[in-house]
Design an enzyme around this catalytic site. Sequence first.
Site, PDB file in Angstrom:
ATOM      1  N   ASN A   1     108.187  30.445 -47.488  1.00  0.00           N
ATOM      2  CA  ASN A   1     107.343  29.624 -48.346  1.00  0.00           C
ATOM      3  C   ASN A   1     106.417  30.430 -49.256  1.00  0.00           C
ATOM      4  O   ASN A   1     105.970  29.928 -50.283  1.00  0.00           O
ATOM      5  CB  ASN A   1     106.503  28.683 -47.474  1.00  0.00           C
ATOM      6  CG  ASN A   1     105.458  27.941 -48.268  1.00  0.00           C
ATOM      7  OD1 ASN A   1     105.758  27.004 -48.993  1.00  0.00           O
ATOM      8  ND2 ASN A   1     104.197  28.382 -48.152  1.00  0.00           N
TER       9      ASN A   1
ATOM     10  N   TYR B   1     108.174  32.286 -63.365  1.00  0.00           N
ATOM     11  CA  TYR B   1     108.274  31.544 -62.102  1.00  0.00           C
ATOM     12  C   TYR B   1     109.626  30.845 -61.979  1.00  0.00           C
ATOM     13  O   TYR B   1     110.260  30.865 -60.913  1.00  0.00           O
ATOM     14  CB  TYR B   1     107.136  30.527 -62.025  1.00  0.00           C
ATOM     15  CG  TYR B   1     107.099  29.734 -60.749  1.00  0.00           C
ATOM     16  CD1 TYR B   1     106.554  30.271 -59.586  1.00  0.00           C
ATOM     17  CD2 TYR B   1     107.595  28.427 -60.705  1.00  0.00           C
ATOM     18  CE1 TYR B   1     106.512  29.535 -58.408  1.00  0.00           C
ATOM     19  CE2 TYR B   1     107.555  27.682 -59.532  1.00  0.00           C
ATOM     20  CZ  TYR B   1     107.013  28.243 -58.391  1.00  0.00           C
ATOM     21  OH  TYR B   1     106.982  27.512 -57.222  1.00  0.00           O
TER      22      TYR B   1
ATOM     23  N   ILE C   1     104.367  18.804 -55.952  1.00  0.00           N
ATOM     24  CA  ILE C   1     103.702  18.626 -54.658  1.00  0.00           C
ATOM     25  C   ILE C   1     102.247  19.082 -54.801  1.00  0.00           C
ATOM     26  O   ILE C   1     101.978  20.182 -55.303  1.00  0.00           O
ATOM     27  CB  ILE C   1     104.393  19.446 -53.547  1.00  0.00           C
ATOM     28  CG1 ILE C   1     105.909  19.229 -53.566  1.00  0.00           C
ATOM     29  CG2 ILE C   1     103.788  19.091 -52.193  1.00  0.00           C
ATOM     30  CD1 ILE C   1     106.369  17.814 -53.336  1.00  0.00           C
TER      31      ILE C   1
END
Length: 279
Positions: A85, A150, A183
């Site tokens: 993560n 990214y 999120i």
Amino acid sequence: MEKKKVVLVTGSAKGGIGYEYCKAFSEQNCHVFASDLHSRLHEIVDLPSENVEPLEVDVSSDESVATGISTIIAKCGRIDIVVNNAGIGSPGPLAELRLETIRKAWEINTLGQLRVVQQVVPHMAAQRSGCIVNVGSVVGRVPTPWAGSYCSCKAAVHAMSHSLRVELRPFGIHVVLVVPGAIRSNIGRDSLDRLGSEDWKLYKDFKQSIAERAKASQSNKATDASLFAREVVKKVLNTNPPKQIVYGHMTGLFNLLEWSPLWVRDLFFSKRFKIMRKM
């Protein structure tokens, strides 16, 4: 009685999705190693202590990852699940973003995941079981402007995960690619903070638009991180976990954009982030 699943989660500091993964695994009575940089371990201490142990792991360091994995094996004798993560944002136009910034993002977001995989796979192969969860993104499928660094990191994670899934099958190791939408977490704030040190030249007139992209995933409609984490953990703990988990706000839109002609995609993002041709 079945033994507790031993889980390693990278990037577990408070405010991030990793923190919520740790809580969700703990709720399922797993033995969780919540890892992060030494400077951020204090942000893990309020996780449920009976099921969660803080562990220093810097995914950009070969030595730190090797030490972290060895520590878990020494304590528990095995690792059942790894959630890759840990990650950072690197917003900005690719034509001006410093290579040092891009290199750091790749080192953490992409090579960091592979570094953990290479250290844990020998142990999982020896026990003939295990599950590796790599965290990608909807922008790994549909890259956006002002976030090319990214997006490319996550696109590489997708490609690696698809290869690993087949390569690790002979050893009984599952590979799950998680594809989050928008999120709610601290990544938007962190990305804005990173922009503070940038002084655009060619793109100085787009400064506001670049900042808007940096925080785009953190609108009021973004999916709650705890809800997202519980959904992922529930599926990962299945005997036969899914190969891919796509979940969260805007995943429907990005699925549509993925199948749209490129001119439609370009037009959508140009309008969304006010990228008009300079006269």
